[in-house]
Design a protein around this motif. Structure first.
Motif, short mmCIF file in Angstrom:
data_model
loop_
_atom_site.label_atom_id
_atom_site.label_comp_id
_atom_site.label_asym_id
_atom_site.label_seq_id
_atom_site.Cartn_x
_atom_site.Cartn_y
_atom_site.Cartn_z
N GLU A 195 -11.03 34.07 7.31
CA GLU A 195 -11.40 32.66 7.14
C GLU A 195 -12.77 32.60 6.49
O GLU A 195 -13.65 33.41 6.79
CB GLU A 195 -11.43 31.96 8.49
N ARG A 196 -12.94 31.65 5.58
CA ARG A 196 -14.24 31.45 4.94
C ARG A 196 -14.45 29.96 4.74
O ARG A 196 -13.57 29.25 4.26
CB ARG A 196 -14.28 32.16 3.59
N ASP A 197 -15.61 29.50 5.13
CA ASP A 197 -15.97 28.08 4.98
C ASP A 197 -14.92 27.15 5.58
O ASP A 197 -14.61 26.10 5.02
CB ASP A 197 -16.20 27.73 3.50
N GLY A 198 -14.34 27.58 6.70
CA GLY A 198 -13.35 26.76 7.40
C GLY A 198 -11.97 26.78 6.78
O GLY A 198 -11.09 26.04 7.20
N ILE A 199 -11.75 27.61 5.77
CA ILE A 199 -10.45 27.70 5.11
C ILE A 199 -9.81 29.02 5.48
O ILE A 199 -10.41 30.08 5.31
CB ILE A 199 -10.59 27.58 3.58
N ASP A 200 -8.60 28.97 6.01
CA ASP A 200 -7.92 30.21 6.40
C ASP A 200 -6.87 30.58 5.35
O ASP A 200 -6.66 29.88 4.36
CB ASP A 200 -7.30 30.10 7.80
N GLN A 201 -6.22 31.70 5.57
CA GLN A 201 -5.24 32.22 4.63
C GLN A 201 -4.10 31.22 4.41
O GLN A 201 -3.66 31.00 3.28
CB GLN A 201 -4.70 33.55 5.14
N PHE A 202 -3.61 30.63 5.48
CA PHE A 202 -2.50 29.67 5.37
C PHE A 202 -2.87 28.51 4.46
O PHE A 202 -2.08 28.11 3.59
CB PHE A 202 -2.11 29.17 6.76
N GLU A 203 -4.07 27.98 4.63
CA GLU A 203 -4.50 26.85 3.80
C GLU A 203 -4.66 27.27 2.33
O GLU A 203 -4.30 26.51 1.42
CB GLU A 203 -5.82 26.28 4.33
N ALA A 204 -5.17 28.48 2.10
CA ALA A 204 -5.31 28.97 0.73
C ALA A 204 -3.94 29.10 0.07
O ALA A 204 -3.77 28.75 -1.10
CB ALA A 204 -6.05 30.31 0.72
N ILE A 205 -2.98 29.59 0.81
CA ILE A 205 -1.62 29.74 0.26
C ILE A 205 -1.02 28.37 -0.03
O ILE A 205 -0.29 28.21 -1.02
CB ILE A 205 -0.74 30.58 1.21
N GLN A 206 -1.34 27.37 0.79
CA GLN A 206 -0.83 26.03 0.52
C GLN A 206 -1.35 25.51 -0.84
O GLN A 206 -0.61 24.87 -1.58
CB GLN A 206 -1.25 25.06 1.63
N VAL A 207 -2.61 25.79 -1.14
CA VAL A 207 -3.16 25.38 -2.43
C VAL A 207 -2.45 26.13 -3.56
O VAL A 207 -2.08 25.54 -4.58
CB VAL A 207 -4.69 25.60 -2.48
N TRP A 208 -2.25 27.46 -3.37
CA TRP A 208 -1.53 28.22 -4.40
C TRP A 208 -0.11 27.69 -4.58
O TRP A 208 0.42 27.72 -5.69
CB TRP A 208 -1.49 29.71 -4.05
N ASP A 209 0.51 27.19 -3.51
CA ASP A 209 1.85 26.61 -3.64
C ASP A 209 1.84 25.39 -4.57
O ASP A 209 2.78 25.17 -5.33
CB ASP A 209 2.42 26.22 -2.28
N ILE A 210 0.78 24.62 -4.51
CA ILE A 210 0.64 23.48 -5.43
C ILE A 210 0.47 23.99 -6.85
O ILE A 210 1.13 23.54 -7.78
CB ILE A 210 -0.54 22.58 -5.02
N TYR A 211 -0.43 24.96 -7.01
CA TYR A 211 -0.66 25.55 -8.34
C TYR A 211 0.62 26.16 -8.90
O TYR A 211 0.86 26.10 -10.11
CB TYR A 211 -1.73 26.64 -8.26
N LYS A 212 1.41 26.75 -8.04
CA LYS A 212 2.63 27.45 -8.48
C LYS A 212 3.56 26.52 -9.26
O LYS A 212 4.20 26.94 -10.22
CB LYS A 212 3.34 28.03 -7.26
#
Length: 89
Positions: free
Chosen positions: A44-61
């Protein structure tokens, strides 16, 4: 010729426009890529965890699928890229 794989690893907390543009550019400049793997760090970094990062990549995808005719074959891995590379040199 076998499948052509590409990998991009990082923390991605959060994934930024710059991260997106790197993947988009790779897909456009190297049309021979069959699969693109994104390795998202587990910490986790700056309150963002792996799951949340993957959610953003899902939008980018959704937008990366239009970058080339790879049918959106961008995948995420939750393992550390270092572990993957040491097991598969």
């Amino acid at each position: 010729m076998g499948k052509v794989l590409a990998a991009y690893g990082g923390g991605f907390k959060p994934p930024t426009k710059g991260h997106f543009e790197i993947v988009q550019k790779a897909l456009n400049e190297f049309p021979e890529i069959d699969e693109f793997f994104i390795y998202v760090g587990g910490k986790e970094r700056d309150g963002i965890d792996q799951f949340e990062a993957i959610q953003v990549w899902d939008i980018y995808k959704k937008y990366l699928a239009n970058a080339k005719k790879n049918n959106g074959n961008v995948q995420y891995w939750e393992t550390r890229i270092r572990n993957l590379l040491t097991k598969n040199p």
